[in-house]
Design a protein around this motif. Structure first.
Motif, PDB file in Angstrom:
ATOM      1  N   THR A 170     -47.960   6.827 -59.757  1.00 55.53           N
ATOM      2  CA  THR A 170     -48.467   5.664 -59.385  1.00 55.53           C
ATOM      3  C   THR A 170     -49.278   5.800 -58.652  1.00 55.53           C
ATOM      4  OG1 THR A 170     -46.045   5.587 -59.915  1.00 55.53           O
ATOM      5  CG2 THR A 170     -47.360   3.474 -59.331  1.00 55.53           C
ATOM      6  N   PHE A 171     -49.857   5.506 -57.506  1.00 54.23           N
ATOM      7  CA  PHE A 171     -51.050   6.131 -56.580  1.00 54.23           C
ATOM      8  C   PHE A 171     -52.048   6.516 -57.399  1.00 54.23           C
ATOM      9  CE2 PHE A 171     -53.132   7.098 -53.692  1.00 54.23           C
ATOM     10  CZ  PHE A 171     -53.199   6.028 -52.445  1.00 54.23           C
ATOM     11  N   ASN A 172     -52.124   7.415 -58.163  1.00 58.35           N
ATOM     12  CA  ASN A 172     -53.602   7.377 -59.065  1.00 58.35           C
ATOM     13  C   ASN A 172     -53.875   6.601 -60.170  1.00 58.35           C
ATOM     14  OD1 ASN A 172     -53.385  10.060 -57.123  1.00 58.35           O
ATOM     15  ND2 ASN A 172     -52.539  11.107 -58.408  1.00 58.35           N
ATOM     16  N   ALA A 173     -52.593   5.984 -61.019  1.00 59.24           N
ATOM     17  CA  ALA A 173     -52.623   4.057 -60.848  1.00 59.24           C
ATOM     18  C   ALA A 173     -53.328   3.186 -60.608  1.00 59.24           C
ATOM     19  CB  ALA A 173     -51.715   4.363 -62.191  1.00 59.24           C
ATOM     20  N   TYR A 174     -52.565   2.784 -59.852  1.00 58.47           N
ATOM     21  CA  TYR A 174     -52.944   2.081 -58.526  1.00 58.47           C
ATOM     22  C   TYR A 174     -52.582   2.424 -57.569  1.00 58.47           C
ATOM     23  CZ  TYR A 174     -53.749  -3.012 -57.547  1.00 58.47           C
ATOM     24  OH  TYR A 174     -53.607  -4.146 -57.270  1.00 58.47           O
ATOM     25  N   HIS A 175     -53.252   1.644 -56.464  1.00 59.12           N
ATOM     26  CA  HIS A 175     -52.791   2.922 -54.899  1.00 59.12           C
ATOM     27  C   HIS A 175     -51.955   1.751 -54.213  1.00 59.12           C
ATOM     28  CE1 HIS A 175     -56.097  -0.275 -54.948  1.00 59.12           C
ATOM     29  NE2 HIS A 175     -55.929  -0.627 -53.187  1.00 59.12           N
ATOM     30  N   GLN A 176     -51.914   0.349 -55.171  1.00 58.48           N
ATOM     31  CA  GLN A 176     -51.085  -0.382 -54.438  1.00 58.48           C
ATOM     32  C   GLN A 176     -49.587  -0.206 -54.436  1.00 58.48           C
ATOM     33  OE1 GLN A 176     -50.714  -1.965 -51.346  1.00 58.48           O
ATOM     34  NE2 GLN A 176     -53.612  -2.712 -51.189  1.00 58.48           N
ATOM     35  N   GLU A 177     -49.315  -0.193 -55.594  1.00 55.01           N
ATOM     36  CA  GLU A 177     -47.779   0.108 -56.362  1.00 55.01           C
ATOM     37  C   GLU A 177     -47.437   1.197 -55.830  1.00 55.01           C
ATOM     38  OE1 GLU A 177     -48.812  -0.224 -60.565  1.00 55.01           O
ATOM     39  OE2 GLU A 177     -48.432  -2.443 -60.791  1.00 55.01           O
ATOM     40  N   GLY A 178     -48.259   2.453 -55.731  1.00 48.94           N
ATOM     41  CA  GLY A 178     -47.871   3.732 -55.306  1.00 48.94           C
ATOM     42  C   GLY A 178     -47.581   3.889 -54.297  1.00 48.94           C
ATOM     43  N   ILE A 179     -47.943   2.932 -52.697  1.00 45.35           N
ATOM     44  CA  ILE A 179     -47.359   3.306 -51.310  1.00 45.35           C
ATOM     45  C   ILE A 179     -46.562   2.329 -51.531  1.00 45.35           C
ATOM     46  CG2 ILE A 179     -48.080   1.749 -49.650  1.00 45.35           C
ATOM     47  CD1 ILE A 179     -49.631   4.294 -49.996  1.00 45.35           C
ATOM     48  N   SER A 180     -46.225   1.185 -52.641  1.00 49.34           N
ATOM     49  CA  SER A 180     -44.782   0.240 -52.284  1.00 49.34           C
ATOM     50  C   SER A 180     -43.748   1.018 -53.187  1.00 49.34           C
ATOM     51  CB  SER A 180     -45.180  -1.302 -53.403  1.00 49.34           C
ATOM     52  OG  SER A 180     -46.633  -1.834 -53.160  1.00 49.34           O
ATOM     53  N   TYR A 181     -44.059   2.001 -53.935  1.00 48.15           N
ATOM     54  CA  TYR A 181     -42.707   2.884 -54.060  1.00 48.15           C
ATOM     55  C   TYR A 181     -42.275   3.562 -53.634  1.00 48.15           C
ATOM     56  CZ  TYR A 181     -40.617   6.622 -57.093  1.00 48.15           C
ATOM     57  OH  TYR A 181     -39.578   7.230 -57.224  1.00 48.15           O
ATOM     58  N   PHE A 182     -43.392   3.866 -52.695  1.00 50.57           N
ATOM     59  CA  PHE A 182     -42.788   4.792 -51.700  1.00 50.57           C
ATOM     60  C   PHE A 182     -42.165   4.542 -50.409  1.00 50.57           C
ATOM     61  CE2 PHE A 182     -46.847   7.675 -52.509  1.00 50.57           C
ATOM     62  CZ  PHE A 182     -45.923   9.141 -53.371  1.00 50.57           C
ATOM     63  N   MET A 183     -42.641   3.159 -50.398  1.00 53.32           N
ATOM     64  CA  MET A 183     -41.595   2.538 -48.705  1.00 53.32           C
ATOM     65  C   MET A 183     -40.202   1.880 -49.553  1.00 53.32           C
ATOM     66  SD  MET A 183     -45.336   0.245 -47.133  1.00 53.32           S
ATOM     67  CE  MET A 183     -46.077   0.696 -46.856  1.00 53.32           C
ATOM     68  N   SER A 184     -40.299   1.997 -51.003  1.00 53.17           N
ATOM     69  CA  SER A 184     -39.542   1.478 -51.280  1.00 53.17           C
ATOM     70  C   SER A 184     -38.043   2.171 -51.607  1.00 53.17           C
ATOM     71  CB  SER A 184     -39.093   0.239 -53.041  1.00 53.17           C
ATOM     72  OG  SER A 184     -39.720   1.570 -53.512  1.00 53.17           O
ATOM     73  N   LYS A 185     -38.544   3.937 -52.169  1.00 53.25           N
ATOM     74  CA  LYS A 185     -37.846   4.579 -51.794  1.00 53.25           C
ATOM     75  C   LYS A 185     -37.039   5.301 -50.636  1.00 53.25           C
ATOM     76  CE  LYS A 185     -37.623   4.481 -56.143  1.00 53.25           C
ATOM     77  NZ  LYS A 185     -36.531   4.555 -57.018  1.00 53.25           N
ATOM     78  N   GLY A 186     -37.973   4.343 -49.369  1.00 52.11           N
ATOM     79  CA  GLY A 186     -37.649   4.717 -47.950  1.00 52.11           C
ATOM     80  C   GLY A 186     -38.554   6.455 -47.671  1.00 52.11           C
ATOM     81  N   ILE A 187     -39.567   6.598 -48.692  1.00 54.24           N
ATOM     82  CA  ILE A 187     -40.390   8.008 -48.471  1.00 54.24           C
ATOM     83  C   ILE A 187     -41.669   7.701 -47.082  1.00 54.24           C
ATOM     84  CG2 ILE A 187     -41.345  10.006 -49.413  1.00 54.24           C
ATOM     85  CD1 ILE A 187     -40.154   9.255 -51.412  1.00 54.24           C
TER      86      ILE A 187
END
Length: 344
Positions: A170-187
């Protein structure tokens, strides 16, 4: 008649194929199961002993099948050959579940995630081992905020690997969505130092998206620079290491100037002795970095026909950095000439 000849030929073929097992194995009469079958008994039962009434004149009757050593027999027995063949097929591969767990885990630890998933189809318990998936997570994503937390009950590193892989894509496609995904999963947690450690220890992030993200988050960029240790490194080698983690932009601009400025201060902070001996300063390192970049383009570009000589590089560089010795600048030229571009 034809079937009999075929059986004789097949018997001879099997005898030649398993001759080595014949020589190493027990004799025909040394196998109780084989003797039982020859005497008409069921496999696993001892052969029947002769009765007293059957003995004539105090002598044992002649054995219906005289004892013969396998090497002296004219034809190998089909039963023994087929049994040796089944044993050979059974030992054709090693079953990891029959090995000690430590050895099995060590063997599977050389697999990547795809191969480990395939291996779990055969060895389900070993393929889902948490130790293996923990190693895969930490070898690919060296730092995550979730590693330092107390893991909840039922936590699975295999599921964590899937989430990390999905977040990286997801980050490699769009960086903001990738970082948001990591934070939403608690990673990850939204802290510049944690984000910088994650970027520094991860090799699966697209460098173009990473460059855009660091240009937007200068606080993360500052923390990422401080993670580099340039102690006792030659200046061109340190610059290559820096651009290996933080890719240089394709064109000269404000972002490139910011990177070189931060690198210059960090390099001088890591090498105080070199600063005193050679007379380096952040401004001098800044000038030398630009000179190294221009020299790298000049020596490696196929479009430049007249390459810059070592004497020309020393003369041009010392005009901008007069305090730097001629020998030091000459070593800089030799490094680029022998190793290559500093930002490749």
């Amino acid at each position: 008649m034809g079937q009999g000849l075929w059986r004789v030929a097949r018997n001879q073929q099997l005898q030649q194929e398993y001759g080595e097992q014949w020589d190493a194995g027990p004799g025909l009469d040394g196998d109780p199961q084989y003797l039982g079958m020859e005497m008409g008994a069921n496999p696993g039962q001892a052969p029947p002993s002769p009765r007293v009434g059957d003995l004539g004149g105090g002598h044992l009757p002649p054995h219906p099948h005289p004892r013969r050593h396998p090497q002296h027999c004219q034809g190998a027995d089909i039963y023994q050959l087929l049994r040796a063949r089944r044993g050979k097929e059974q030992h054709g591969f090693i079953d990891l579940e029959m090995l000690p767990p430590e050895l099995s885990i060590t063997i599977l630890s050389y697999l990547n995630a795809t191969d480990l998933c395939l291996a779990s189809c055969v060895w389900q318990d070993l393929g889902h081992d948490e130790y293996l998936w923990q190693g895969l997570c930490k070898s690919t994503w060296g730092h995550c905020s979730i590693y330092n937390r107390r893991l909840p009950y039922g936590f699975s590193y295999r599921r964590l690997y899937m989430m990390l892989d999905e977040g990286s894509l997801t980050f490699n496609a769009y960086h903001q969505e990738g970082i948001s995904y990591f934070m939403s999963k608690g990673i990850l947690v939204d802290h510049p130092k944690e984000l910088a450690k994650f970027i520094f220890c991860t090799r699966t992030l697209n460098w173009k998206m990473l460059r855009v993200y660091l240009d937007e988050r200068r606080d993360v960029l500052d923390e990422l620079v401080t993670l580099h240790n340039f102690s006792n490194q030659f200046l061109p080698n340190a610059l290559r290491d820096f651009f290996r983690h933080i890719h240089a932009p394709e064109e000269r601009g404000e972002y490139l100037e910011t990177l070189i400025t931060k690198f210059s201060h960090r390099f001088c902070a890591c090498n105080p002795a070199l600063v005193r001996e050679v007379g380096l300063s952040p401004d001098a390192v800044y000038v030398l970095c630009y000179s190294l970049i221009l020299l790298s383009i000049d020596l490696t570009s196929p479009h430049v026909k007249n390459k810059m000589s070592k004497r020309e590089f020393i003369r041009n560089t010392r005009r901008a950095a007069q305090n730097i010795s001629e020998d030091f600048v000459g070593h800089l030229y030799d490094n680029i000439y022998l190793i290559g571009h500093v930002a490749a």
